[in-house]
Design an enzyme around this catalytic site. Sequence first.
Site, short mmCIF file in Angstrom:
data_model
loop_
_atom_site.label_atom_id
_atom_site.label_comp_id
_atom_site.label_asym_id
_atom_site.label_seq_id
_atom_site.Cartn_x
_atom_site.Cartn_y
_atom_site.Cartn_z
CD GLU A 35 38.21 64.20 75.89
OE1 GLU A 35 37.53 63.31 76.45
OE2 GLU A 35 39.02 64.66 75.24
CG ASP B 50 35.89 58.28 73.76
OD1 ASP B 50 36.20 58.54 72.68
OD2 ASP B 50 36.87 58.45 74.55
CD GLU C 77 40.94 56.47 73.70
OE1 GLU C 77 40.82 57.18 74.94
OE2 GLU C 77 40.64 56.77 72.46
#
Length: 738
Positions: free
Chosen positions: A311, A391, A419
């Site tokens: 990332e 993820d 998240e």
Amino acid sequence: MLFSLLLLPLGLVAAETGIDAWLRYAPIPEAHKYAGRIPTHVVALNSSELSPVLTGAKELEQGISSIFGQSCNVNRWHGGRRGGAHQPASSIVIGTVAEYSSYAAKDSKKAIPELVNDGFYLDTTGREVLVLGSNERGALYGAFEYLSLLAQGNVTKVAYASNPDVPIRWINQWDNLRDGGTHGSVERGYGGKSLFFWNGEVRPDLTRAAQYARLLASIGINAVVVNNVNANETILNSTNLDGVARIADVFRPYGVQLGLSLYFASPKALGALNTFDPLDQSVINWWTNITNEIYERVPDFAGYLVKANSEGQPGPLTYNRTLAQGANLFAKALQPHGGVCVFRAFVYDSTTINETVWTDDRANAAVDFFDGLDDQFMDNVVVQINYGPIDFQVREPVSPLFSHLRQTATSVELQITPEYLGQNVHLVYLAPLWKEILDFDLRVDGAPSTVKSIVNGTRFNNTLGGFAGVAGAGNNQTWLGSHLAMSNLYAYGKLAWNADADSIEMLQAWTKLTFSHDQKVIDTVTNMSMASWPAYEGFSGNLGIQTLTNILNGHYGPDPQSQENNPYGQWYRADATTIGMDRTVSNGTGNAGQYPPEVAATYESVDTTPENLLLWFHHLPYTHVLKSGETIIQHFYNAHYNGSAVSNTFPAQWESLKPYIDTQRYEEQLFRLVYAAGHSLVWRDSINNYFFNVSSIADEQKRVLNHPYRIEAESMELEGYHPYLVHPFHAASGIYCI
């Protein structure tokens, strides 16, 4: 006391903010009955103010006084055999096994079971209660264990040893040095600002940091990485290293060690060198010197956490070096001090993978990047593996990388801060999800190979390994932003200590400690919490399709379109007739083949793949019939209606607890549950509208796009307002908004 206890159900409950979490030490029902049965003297076998032993003694003093309403005092032992005029008749003795050996008279010394590092022995069967640790931290853990029993009203006689499953029981805080930007003070944190940093430096007041260490110690956490894995190089300047030392100072009495995340390119970013090549001797020397400086300030420093080549983060691949060479750069610097380098396996290409290339698949990345490196990591390297290949989705299969690293210690990365699972606005109790991951058997070489047996080292004979929990705690009084969300932090610590812990038992203990002993409260919180993950999965993404949220920005709310046609690789490849990722070896990306043969064979076939992962591994028509008799598309419609319906029961269930819970916590939690119930309808309709639009297949029950009870805003006669098309289109039931 009796009068106040009898009135509790009538609403006379003292206001609380939630800051004490499960360490409230509230008076137990009929506490007066235990007068004289609980020792009122604590003998601390270590008198150092920084010792976790003395911390444990003070905790016992506070807890017993509060739970039973009786005075309790601490006596500090200064050497010599026990006895004499100053020896209390009935005491709690807390210390290490070695200290107890020096303290106890030879004729009364008890045999202590074998303890590993951080383990403890608790014995309440004699006149003297023994709380003994293999080390000072273990003694503190024993004190919290004893208090937890007492606070739950358990005063039965017990004698047992408790040893942690794993040596690494860490919290990862994704705290930024500064507020603002895309992610604010705490990336993916929903409980306020950073406990540790502000305006680029360590906070001057670390009171809350110390309180956090106390909470974590009570559930067996032994280290915290205090800064974001997307690290800033300025954490290593002298001002911040001095500040980091102050954090370590407030952690130390609780036995919590401090760790740091590193920016791989720090030598260059700080202007010290023109390279960060891990094989360059100047880079090696630079990291060695920095590490030595840290240990001069923090002698018990735990180690480094490294995110690299992911990332946008730099790493060893920048110089065509291997991930092992990158990890070993830090491991060598840490090794003389006993530190650990934890290297994240969250490495993937977020720029060039292409959904139109049938074999491209982000789920393959971890195994591909670590292939052939297993025997190249130093002994003090631990590879930290996200529990699934993508993820932290609402459901993923176990990462196949756990089965590939046999000579290298591994830890499992779990996300306490949800998240992708409602961000602590929605109620989602995560222990059942984590238990499925930990109990999953990868069948390496045809032998039992559960994830928990791999990370605790027993399967492949590794001595390191463990758990990493991304917590997201902040300076909000609730820590995580929601009172009920704290059950996840509690359960994480308990599972890191004992991966066989039961989801319901942990939840009910937490409920007693946090809210009430009343069976009505325990049953209601249990019912809501245990239904919460299936409900969220139902309305957010099922059959293994991942959480259909906005992956490009906040990871919150429904936005299935955002997952397609970009290089982040969270695709589900939907078209007008079919949906799902073909991850088979025979016709797809080959991801199923990354698993050991028995598991691979299960995932290769549509018939044997668990249906809750069906679209993770297979690309199928919407009309494919499931074992339930539903088609895939009808299952989508039904699951989203059913999941949101369950979520809509939560406010009323919580309202039934109003007489039993203090007003502040009751009202704060109710507000979130009511909002989440409404938001679950938004999820339901957005996802169903989207897939109806894509597939053109109607809902058999005629619910989708049919809401007779609604008044569409764009149909109203309003002055000064104009309708406009919503983007994404499925966010409004009539496609228009005003």
